[in-house]
Design a protein around this motif. Structure first.
Motif, PDB file in Angstrom:
ATOM      1  N   ILE A 137       0.652  -0.766  -0.665  1.00 43.39           N
ATOM      2  CA  ILE A 137      -0.094  -0.002  -0.018  1.00 43.39           C
ATOM      3  C   ILE A 137       1.273   1.139   0.001  1.00 43.39           C
ATOM      4  N   THR A 138       0.824   2.058  -0.694  1.00 44.65           N
ATOM      5  CA  THR A 138       1.317   3.545  -1.294  1.00 44.65           C
ATOM      6  C   THR A 138       0.578   4.571  -0.675  1.00 44.65           C
ATOM      7  N   CYS A 139       0.858   4.663  -0.138  1.00 47.55           N
ATOM      8  CA  CYS A 139       0.332   6.581   0.097  1.00 47.55           C
ATOM      9  C   CYS A 139       0.916   7.832  -0.184  1.00 47.55           C
TER      10      CYS A 139
ATOM     11  N   SER B 212       6.454  15.953   4.392  1.00 43.83           N
ATOM     12  CA  SER B 212       7.448  14.935   4.531  1.00 43.83           C
ATOM     13  C   SER B 212       7.668  15.369   6.251  1.00 43.83           C
ATOM     14  N   GLY B 213       7.347  13.855   6.782  1.00 42.97           N
ATOM     15  CA  GLY B 213       7.748  13.869   8.312  1.00 42.97           C
ATOM     16  C   GLY B 213       6.253  13.759   9.495  1.00 42.97           C
ATOM     17  N   VAL B 214       5.142  14.367   8.563  1.00 44.05           N
ATOM     18  CA  VAL B 214       4.074  13.750   8.548  1.00 44.05           C
ATOM     19  C   VAL B 214       4.147  12.514   9.767  1.00 44.05           C
ATOM     20  N   LYS B 215       3.122  12.021  10.424  1.00 44.89           N
ATOM     21  CA  LYS B 215       3.082  10.682  11.170  1.00 44.89           C
ATOM     22  C   LYS B 215       1.799  10.452  10.230  1.00 44.89           C
ATOM     23  N   ILE B 216       1.952   9.040   9.701  1.00 42.34           N
ATOM     24  CA  ILE B 216       0.896   8.457   9.034  1.00 42.34           C
ATOM     25  C   ILE B 216       0.748   6.412  10.197  1.00 42.34           C
ATOM     26  N   LYS B 217      -0.329   6.758  10.009  1.00 41.37           N
ATOM     27  CA  LYS B 217      -0.585   5.302  10.949  1.00 41.37           C
ATOM     28  C   LYS B 217      -1.431   4.675  10.471  1.00 41.37           C
ATOM     29  N   LEU B 218      -1.041   3.471  10.672  1.00 43.88           N
ATOM     30  CA  LEU B 218      -1.836   1.823  10.301  1.00 43.88           C
ATOM     31  C   LEU B 218      -2.523   1.221  11.086  1.00 43.88           C
ATOM     32  N   MET B 219      -4.087   1.800  11.393  1.00 41.25           N
ATOM     33  CA  MET B 219      -4.428   1.335  11.853  1.00 41.25           C
ATOM     34  C   MET B 219      -5.311   0.528  12.273  1.00 41.25           C
ATOM     35  N   SER B 220      -5.308  -0.596  13.051  1.00 40.38           N
ATOM     36  CA  SER B 220      -7.027  -1.318  12.863  1.00 40.38           C
ATOM     37  C   SER B 220      -7.835  -1.445  13.343  1.00 40.38           C
TER      38      SER B 220
ATOM     39  N   LEU C  19       9.380  13.162   0.056  1.00 44.62           N
ATOM     40  CA  LEU C  19       8.382  13.329  -1.605  1.00 44.62           C
ATOM     41  C   LEU C  19       7.503  12.954  -0.864  1.00 44.62           C
ATOM     42  N   SER C  20       7.302  13.258  -0.046  1.00 47.78           N
ATOM     43  CA  SER C  20       5.410  13.149   1.445  1.00 47.78           C
ATOM     44  C   SER C  20       4.689  11.762   0.879  1.00 47.78           C
ATOM     45  N   SER C  21       5.934  10.866   1.040  1.00 46.26           N
ATOM     46  CA  SER C  21       5.163   9.062   0.437  1.00 46.26           C
ATOM     47  C   SER C  21       5.132   8.283   1.338  1.00 46.26           C
ATOM     48  N   ILE C  22       5.100   7.257   1.341  1.00 44.46           N
ATOM     49  CA  ILE C  22       4.823   6.110   2.467  1.00 44.46           C
ATOM     50  C   ILE C  22       4.957   5.024   1.814  1.00 44.46           C
ATOM     51  N   SER C  23       5.083   3.633   2.310  1.00 45.16           N
ATOM     52  CA  SER C  23       4.857   2.482   1.816  1.00 45.16           C
ATOM     53  C   SER C  23       3.999   1.513   3.251  1.00 45.16           C
ATOM     54  N   PHE C  24       3.080   1.136   3.257  1.00 42.80           N
ATOM     55  CA  PHE C  24       2.974  -0.471   4.149  1.00 42.80           C
ATOM     56  C   PHE C  24       3.108  -2.083   3.341  1.00 42.80           C
ATOM     57  N   ASP C  25       2.955  -2.965   4.341  1.00 46.60           N
ATOM     58  CA  ASP C  25       2.303  -4.563   3.819  1.00 46.60           C
ATOM     59  C   ASP C  25       0.687  -4.109   4.356  1.00 46.60           C
ATOM     60  N   LYS C  26       0.454  -4.349   3.427  1.00 41.22           N
ATOM     61  CA  LYS C  26      -1.311  -4.968   3.690  1.00 41.22           C
ATOM     62  C   LYS C  26      -1.528  -6.296   5.049  1.00 41.22           C
ATOM     63  N   PRO C  27      -2.407  -5.175   6.015  1.00 42.92           N
ATOM     64  CA  PRO C  27      -2.216  -5.633   6.912  1.00 42.92           C
ATOM     65  C   PRO C  27      -2.778  -7.019   7.599  1.00 42.92           C
ATOM     66  N   LYS C  28      -3.540  -7.885   7.443  1.00 47.07           N
ATOM     67  CA  LYS C  28      -4.948  -9.138   7.824  1.00 47.07           C
ATOM     68  C   LYS C  28      -5.909  -8.577   8.780  1.00 47.07           C
ATOM     69  N   GLY C  29      -7.086  -8.044   8.129  1.00 45.69           N
ATOM     70  CA  GLY C  29      -8.120  -7.820   8.935  1.00 45.69           C
ATOM     71  C   GLY C  29      -8.439  -6.515   8.132  1.00 45.69           C
TER      72      GLY C  29
END
Length: 106
Positions: free
Chosen positions: A37-39, A50-58, A72-82
């Motif tokens: 997942i890229t944001c 740039s530097g803003v906190k991003i939280k992946l939340m359940s 570059l004001s971007s970020i990526s995560f692995d897709k969580p389960k659920g």
């Protein structure tokens, strides 16, 4: 190509709105490419996020992962389960939640 067109249309929207409405509003969008997942985020006045906190939340409100937007004001995560959502935490009045169903490609 379609993703690029959508991105330019989204960003172009800010060019036609009055400056008063654009004071310093955050924008944040995410897409899933089948692996990550890229944001990307920013502010309507063109300033960097740039530097803003991003939280992946359940969905029950637990922080699964917390990162900061890169230069570059971007970020990526692995897709969580659920079920989950992603929070752009730019401070009071500058937060954006992207729900799982709003992520293109999911």
């Amino acid at each position: 190509m379609i993703k690029m067109i959508k991105r330019f249309m989204f960003l172009g929207l800010f060019a036609v709105l009055p400056n008063v409405a654009l004071a310093h509003s955050p924008f944040f969008m995410c897409e899933y490419d089948g692996e990550k997942i890229t944001c990307e985020g920013g502010y309507s006045d063109g300033s960097s996020a740039s530097g803003v906190k991003i939280k992946l939340m359940s969905d029950d409100g637990k922080v699964l992962e917390e990162k900061k937007l890169d230069k570059l004001s971007s970020i990526s995560f692995d897709k969580p389960k659920g079920d989950f959502y992603i929070l752009f935490d730019g401070g009071t009045g500058h937060s954006v939640e992207v729900e799982m169903g709003d992520i293109s490609g999911l």
